[in-house]
Design a protein around this motif. Structure first.
Motif, PDB file in Angstrom:
ATOM      1  N   GLY A 137      13.056 -34.456  95.432  1.00 27.15           N
ATOM      2  CA  GLY A 137      13.952 -35.374  96.122  1.00 27.15           C
ATOM      3  C   GLY A 137      13.188 -36.469  96.831  1.00 27.15           C
ATOM      4  O   GLY A 137      11.976 -36.375  97.034  1.00 27.15           O
ATOM      5  N   TYR A 138      13.898 -37.549  97.201  1.00 29.13           N
ATOM      6  CA  TYR A 138      13.289 -38.678  97.891  1.00 29.13           C
ATOM      7  C   TYR A 138      12.032 -39.152  97.124  1.00 29.13           C
ATOM      8  O   TYR A 138      10.980 -39.378  97.692  1.00 29.13           O
ATOM      9  CB  TYR A 138      12.974 -38.308  99.344  1.00 29.13           C
ATOM     10  N   GLY A 139      12.170 -39.242  95.821  1.00 24.74           N
ATOM     11  CA  GLY A 139      11.078 -39.743  94.983  1.00 24.74           C
ATOM     12  C   GLY A 139      10.266 -38.654  94.301  1.00 24.74           C
ATOM     13  O   GLY A 139       9.642 -38.888  93.272  1.00 24.74           O
ATOM     14  N   LEU A 140      10.275 -37.453  94.863  1.00 25.13           N
ATOM     15  CA  LEU A 140       9.499 -36.357  94.266  1.00 25.13           C
ATOM     16  C   LEU A 140      10.289 -35.712  93.132  1.00 25.13           C
ATOM     17  O   LEU A 140      11.497 -35.506  93.242  1.00 25.13           O
ATOM     18  CB  LEU A 140       9.173 -35.302  95.323  1.00 25.13           C
ATOM     19  N   ASP A 141       9.575 -35.357  92.067  1.00 20.33           N
ATOM     20  CA  ASP A 141      10.276 -34.905  90.871  1.00 20.33           C
ATOM     21  C   ASP A 141       9.871 -33.511  90.421  1.00 20.33           C
ATOM     22  O   ASP A 141       8.802 -33.001  90.753  1.00 20.33           O
ATOM     23  CB  ASP A 141       9.971 -35.850  89.714  1.00 20.33           C
ATOM     24  N   ASN A 146      16.212 -38.624  92.714  1.00 20.42           N
ATOM     25  CA  ASN A 146      17.265 -39.468  93.256  1.00 20.42           C
ATOM     26  C   ASN A 146      18.094 -38.813  94.349  1.00 20.42           C
ATOM     27  O   ASN A 146      19.262 -38.471  94.152  1.00 20.42           O
ATOM     28  CB  ASN A 146      18.169 -39.953  92.117  1.00 20.42           C
ATOM     29  N   SER A 147      17.490 -38.649  95.511  1.00 19.58           N
ATOM     30  CA  SER A 147      18.269 -38.197  96.666  1.00 19.58           C
ATOM     31  C   SER A 147      17.616 -38.741  97.928  1.00 19.58           C
ATOM     32  O   SER A 147      16.448 -39.131  97.919  1.00 19.58           O
ATOM     33  CB  SER A 147      18.301 -36.672  96.732  1.00 19.58           C
ATOM     34  N   GLN A 148      18.387 -38.748  99.004  1.00 18.66           N
ATOM     35  CA  GLN A 148      17.851 -39.214 100.288  1.00 18.66           C
ATOM     36  C   GLN A 148      17.242 -38.061 101.067  1.00 18.66           C
ATOM     37  O   GLN A 148      16.605 -38.262 102.094  1.00 18.66           O
ATOM     38  CB  GLN A 148      18.962 -39.867 101.109  1.00 18.66           C
ATOM     39  N   GLU A 149      17.442 -36.828 100.580  1.00 21.99           N
ATOM     40  CA  GLU A 149      16.933 -35.640 101.253  1.00 21.99           C
ATOM     41  C   GLU A 149      15.836 -35.020 100.385  1.00 21.99           C
ATOM     42  O   GLU A 149      15.708 -35.320  99.215  1.00 21.99           O
ATOM     43  CB  GLU A 149      18.037 -34.587 101.441  1.00 21.99           C
ATOM     44  N   ILE A 150      15.100 -34.091 100.983  1.00 20.75           N
ATOM     45  CA  ILE A 150      14.110 -33.333 100.225  1.00 20.75           C
ATOM     46  C   ILE A 150      14.575 -31.886 100.141  1.00 20.75           C
ATOM     47  O   ILE A 150      15.070 -31.319 101.128  1.00 20.75           O
ATOM     48  CB  ILE A 150      12.709 -33.476 100.846  1.00 20.75           C
ATOM     49  N   TYR A 151      14.443 -31.322  98.941  1.00 20.71           N
ATOM     50  CA  TYR A 151      14.887 -29.957  98.658  1.00 20.71           C
ATOM     51  C   TYR A 151      13.691 -29.090  98.304  1.00 20.71           C
ATOM     52  O   TYR A 151      12.708 -29.571  97.739  1.00 20.71           O
ATOM     53  CB  TYR A 151      15.874 -29.953  97.490  1.00 20.71           C
TER      54      TYR A 151
END
Ligand code: IMP
Ligand code: MG
Length: 176
Positions: free
Chosen positions: A157-161, A168-173
């Protein structure tokens, strides 16, 4: 709410607000440290594109930004893995360089890349990463600005894949 990326399930870890608050703090610190020094920020693609964008918007001192991709290849046995930059056109000589990374995991990528950057005679090189997994660090690497130190668990999330997906998210999971 948990999300599914390819075959894996991820649970919420860092909210958008936590990320943005941290970026504000990092930007204030970096702007103060580099006051009057005309730094060159270098965002490392693809993972850092969101972080670099949000960070750079909040940098208040005159500076420039550029983006590179890193490509690794096997060097001779004495040099091990060599990492080169694709797309670096700036003259680094005399510049104060700040590398922007999404995450420092083992430290292998940056520790292999920095020597080739040093050959371009910058005045200084510092590393700013949004996330670092201190337990995973295996290489000698000084990370100067760290947003969050996180456990050694895979995040998206937030750029990490994960295999190209989940950026594509504003949060990190975090992996469930
Ligand atoms: P290092 O060379 O082991 O420090 O790895 C750095 C790179 O691995 C980062 O720039 C990421 O692209 C990738 N990476 C490491 N950990 C994660 C993670 O938890 N999620 C997504 N990518 C990661
Ligand atoms: Mg990366």
């Amino acid at each position: 709410m948990s999300i599914q990326v390819l075959d894996k399930t991820f649970v919420p870890f860092l909210t958008s607000e936590m990320i943005q608050d941290k970026i504000e703090q990092l930007a204030m610190q970096i702007s103060a440290d580099y006051l009057g020094r005309n730094p060159l920020f270098i965002g490392i693609l693809n993972g850092s594109f969101m972080f670099a964008s949000d960070l750079y918007k909040r940098i208040s001192t005159p500076s420039t930004i550029s983006f590179i991709k890193l490509a690794s290849y096997k060097g001779t046995t004495s040099t091990g893995t060599v990492i080169t930059a694709i797309g670096l056109e700036e003259d680094l000589s005399g510049r104060d360089v700040v590398l922007i990374e999404d995450i420092v995991d083992t430290g292998k990528t940056l520790s292999a890349f920095i020597p080739s950057l040093q050959k371009m005679s910058p005045a200084s090189i510092k590393i700013c990463t949004l996330l670092q997994k201190p337990e995973a660090l295996q290489h000698e690497l000084q990370v100067d600005y760290v947003g969050f130190e996180i456990p050694n668990k895979f995040v998206v999330g937030y750029g990490l894949d994960y295999d190209g997906y989940g950026r594509n998210s504003q949060e990190i999971y975090q992996l469930a």
